[in-house]
Design a protein around this motif. Structure first.
Motif, short mmCIF file in Angstrom:
data_model
loop_
_atom_site.label_atom_id
_atom_site.label_comp_id
_atom_site.label_asym_id
_atom_site.label_seq_id
_atom_site.Cartn_x
_atom_site.Cartn_y
_atom_site.Cartn_z
N UNK A 50 53.20 25.98 67.32
CA UNK A 50 53.60 24.97 66.45
C UNK A 50 55.16 25.41 65.98
N UNK A 51 56.00 24.46 65.85
CA UNK A 51 57.52 24.53 65.58
C UNK A 51 57.72 23.87 64.09
N UNK B 239 53.43 32.04 58.58
CA UNK B 239 52.83 31.41 59.84
C UNK B 239 53.85 31.49 61.15
N UNK B 240 55.13 31.70 60.59
CA UNK B 240 56.20 31.80 61.80
C UNK B 240 56.67 33.13 62.02
N UNK B 241 56.41 33.69 63.34
CA UNK B 241 56.97 34.87 63.55
C UNK B 241 58.14 35.05 64.41
N UNK C 228 60.65 25.47 54.08
CA UNK C 228 60.21 24.52 55.12
C UNK C 228 60.75 23.18 55.06
N UNK C 229 61.23 22.60 56.14
CA UNK C 229 62.06 21.31 56.09
C UNK C 229 60.84 20.46 56.79
N UNK C 230 60.49 20.80 58.01
CA UNK C 230 59.58 19.86 58.59
C UNK C 230 58.80 20.75 59.67
N UNK C 231 57.56 20.34 60.16
CA UNK C 231 56.92 21.16 61.17
C UNK C 231 56.23 20.18 62.16
N UNK C 232 55.84 20.75 63.18
CA UNK C 232 55.12 19.82 64.12
C UNK C 232 53.98 20.61 65.07
N UNK C 233 53.17 19.96 65.34
CA UNK C 233 51.79 20.59 66.08
C UNK C 233 52.44 20.96 67.67
N UNK C 234 51.36 21.65 68.19
CA UNK C 234 51.81 22.02 69.39
C UNK C 234 51.99 20.91 70.54
N UNK C 235 51.50 19.64 70.40
CA UNK C 235 51.56 18.70 71.19
C UNK C 235 52.46 17.59 70.71
N UNK D 4 55.48 29.19 65.57
CA UNK D 4 54.31 29.85 65.09
C UNK D 4 53.29 29.60 66.43
N UNK D 5 52.77 30.88 66.62
CA UNK D 5 51.81 30.87 67.68
C UNK D 5 50.51 30.29 67.25
N UNK D 6 49.74 29.60 67.94
CA UNK D 6 48.61 28.78 67.50
C UNK D 6 47.62 29.61 66.86
N UNK D 7 47.41 30.87 67.48
CA UNK D 7 46.55 31.75 66.68
C UNK D 7 46.91 32.33 65.43
N UNK D 8 47.97 32.17 64.96
CA UNK D 8 48.83 32.76 63.91
C UNK D 8 48.59 31.69 62.61
#
Length: 127
Positions: A32-33, A113-115, A46-53, A98-102
């Motif tokens: 996720x970004x 969430x973001x590493x 945080x400003x915005x975030x988006x799922x993996x797809x 952010x890796x999906x498992x995190x």
């Protein structure tokens, strides 16, 4: 994953700006970004975030309707389109992964969430 943000600059209030963040590696779709910002003397937010797809997004009320996040997994790139910019949007903007498992759920939304973080790009909105 390594991240390289670009596209910052100086813009007048009411203007637009588009940031890009290029990611290295072949597992971009596992992340996720998000885009964050930090103004002098303030905490990173945080400003915005988006799922993996790219099907789901999150944004706080402060930018909702003005900022849009999108991603192109074929190009390993995430974008931040900023419209109707205000002087209070002035900050250093960071992209993060952010890796999906995190994280829990479809869209990561907390700093923890973001590493992986990019180097930051300055956005200045003049009044």
């Amino acid at each position: 994953v390594q991240l390289q943000a670009s596209g910052g600059g100086v813009v007048q209030a009411g203007g637009t700006l588009r940031l890009s963040c290029a990611a290295s590696g072949r597992t971009f779709s596992s992340y996720g970004m998000g885009w964050f910002r930090q103004a002098p003397g303030k905490e990173r937010e945080i400003v915005v975030a988006i799922s993996r797809r790219g099907a789901s997004t999150y944004s706080p009320d402060s930018v909702k309707g003005r900022f849009t996040i999108s991603r192109d997994n074929a190009k390993n790139t995430v974008y931040l389109q900023m419209n109707s910019l205000k002087p209070e949007d002035t900050a250093v903007y960071y992209c993060a992964a952010a890796l999906y498992s995190d994280y829990v759920g479809l869209v990561p939304s907390g700093v923890a969430d973001f590493r992986s973080w990019g180097q930051g790009t300055q956005v200045t909105v003049s009044s």
